[in-house]
Scaffold this motif. Sequence first.
Motif, PDB file in Angstrom:
ATOM      1  N   PRO A 142      -2.680 -17.178 -15.494  1.00 39.68           N
ATOM      2  CA  PRO A 142      -2.657 -17.680 -13.382  1.00 39.68           C
ATOM      3  C   PRO A 142      -1.853 -15.956 -13.263  1.00 39.68           C
ATOM      4  O   PRO A 142      -1.565 -15.837 -12.275  1.00 39.68           O
ATOM      5  N   ARG A 143      -1.189 -15.470 -13.743  1.00 46.34           N
ATOM      6  CA  ARG A 143      -0.825 -13.855 -13.535  1.00 46.34           C
ATOM      7  C   ARG A 143      -1.549 -13.062 -12.802  1.00 46.34           C
ATOM      8  O   ARG A 143      -1.543 -12.872 -12.350  1.00 46.34           O
ATOM      9  N   LEU A 183      -1.688 -10.015  -4.460  1.00 46.22           N
ATOM     10  CA  LEU A 183      -0.693  -8.220  -4.861  1.00 46.22           C
ATOM     11  C   LEU A 183      -1.823  -7.214  -3.883  1.00 46.22           C
ATOM     12  O   LEU A 183      -1.996  -6.632  -3.222  1.00 46.22           O
ATOM     13  N   ALA A 184      -2.269  -6.606  -5.120  1.00 49.12           N
ATOM     14  CA  ALA A 184      -3.549  -5.780  -5.166  1.00 49.12           C
ATOM     15  C   ALA A 184      -4.008  -5.581  -3.729  1.00 49.12           C
ATOM     16  O   ALA A 184      -4.496  -5.004  -3.398  1.00 49.12           O
ATOM     17  N   LEU A 185      -4.875  -6.946  -4.074  1.00 49.03           N
ATOM     18  CA  LEU A 185      -6.356  -7.205  -2.558  1.00 49.03           C
ATOM     19  C   LEU A 185      -5.269  -6.760  -1.812  1.00 49.03           C
ATOM     20  O   LEU A 185      -5.853  -6.430  -0.790  1.00 49.03           O
ATOM     21  N   PRO A 186      -4.590  -7.940  -0.910  1.00 50.85           N
ATOM     22  CA  PRO A 186      -3.761  -7.457   0.683  1.00 50.85           C
ATOM     23  C   PRO A 186      -3.406  -6.504   0.762  1.00 50.85           C
ATOM     24  O   PRO A 186      -3.528  -5.427   1.463  1.00 50.85           O
ATOM     25  N   ALA A 187      -2.993  -5.938  -0.119  1.00 48.73           N
ATOM     26  CA  ALA A 187      -2.258  -4.533  -0.486  1.00 48.73           C
ATOM     27  C   ALA A 187      -3.305  -3.095  -0.252  1.00 48.73           C
ATOM     28  O   ALA A 187      -3.565  -2.560   0.723  1.00 48.73           O
ATOM     29  N   VAL A 188      -4.817  -3.632  -0.945  1.00 47.64           N
ATOM     30  CA  VAL A 188      -5.347  -2.230  -0.437  1.00 47.64           C
ATOM     31  C   VAL A 188      -6.410  -2.826   0.616  1.00 47.64           C
ATOM     32  O   VAL A 188      -6.677  -1.734   1.504  1.00 47.64           O
TER      33      VAL A 188
END
Length: 267
Positions: free
Chosen positions: A113-114, A122-127
């Motif tokens: 799940p992590r 976190l990573a995809l929306p930030a990019v």
Amino acid sequence: MHRHRVHGVPGDGHRGADILLRHPADHGTGVVAGLHAASLARRGRALCTVATALGLCGCTGDLSTLSPAGPAAASTALLWWVMLGGAAAIFAGVLGLVALAFLRPGLGHDIAPRFWLVWGGLALPAVVLGALLVFALLTGERLLPRPGSGAYVVEAVPRQWHWTFRYPGGLRTDDVLHLPAGRPVDVRVVGTDVIHSFWVPRLGGKIDAIPGHVNVIRLQADQPGHYGGVCAEFCGTGHTTMAFAVQAHDAAAFGPALAAAAEGNTP
């Protein structure tokens, strides 16, 4: 009775008679069902065509931001299309994962799940959001008025519920803004009674008219023509009628056209 083999209908050994008796009705039912399905398919295609046509009709007109007629409006429209494309890609990806969950149950049971929280949350929306932010900032820079660019300067003065436009030389027009085509125009929006908002969707963004302040926005019409403008901020009971027109003229015709339109309005 025996000659027509009716007595054999319930039995297993005389299914030919059963088929013979039931086949016409079944065939008719199948034909009707097929025709009904074809009719529904045609209606569905017709509805899709009409819906698409209506949707595309909304992308045109004097107040359409998706039908730009100048560089500032073109930058705004490009930003909209890029953001729409990014949103559609993310939405399609999410729907793809949902489809996999239904079609291949347990496919990702061995993924921690992590992984989904860190990379998907976190990573995809930030990019994605970071890229859109950078693109929006770079695009927004093209909308700002730059001093020393030889722009023609006009003042827009809104009041409940009409517009007055003031030009160099003391000329003035009401509810019709005249512009030279192919040349940047800095519109100084002068705040007066209440908050209004100046907006010509096909030529640029919008900017508020705040009492006691002067805000500047740059417009440019690539070609001579007629464009629509509105007050985009609720300003009272007459807000819906507080529209104005923009008339862009070629360089040779601009001076005489403005003089003719301003005749009788000069102080």
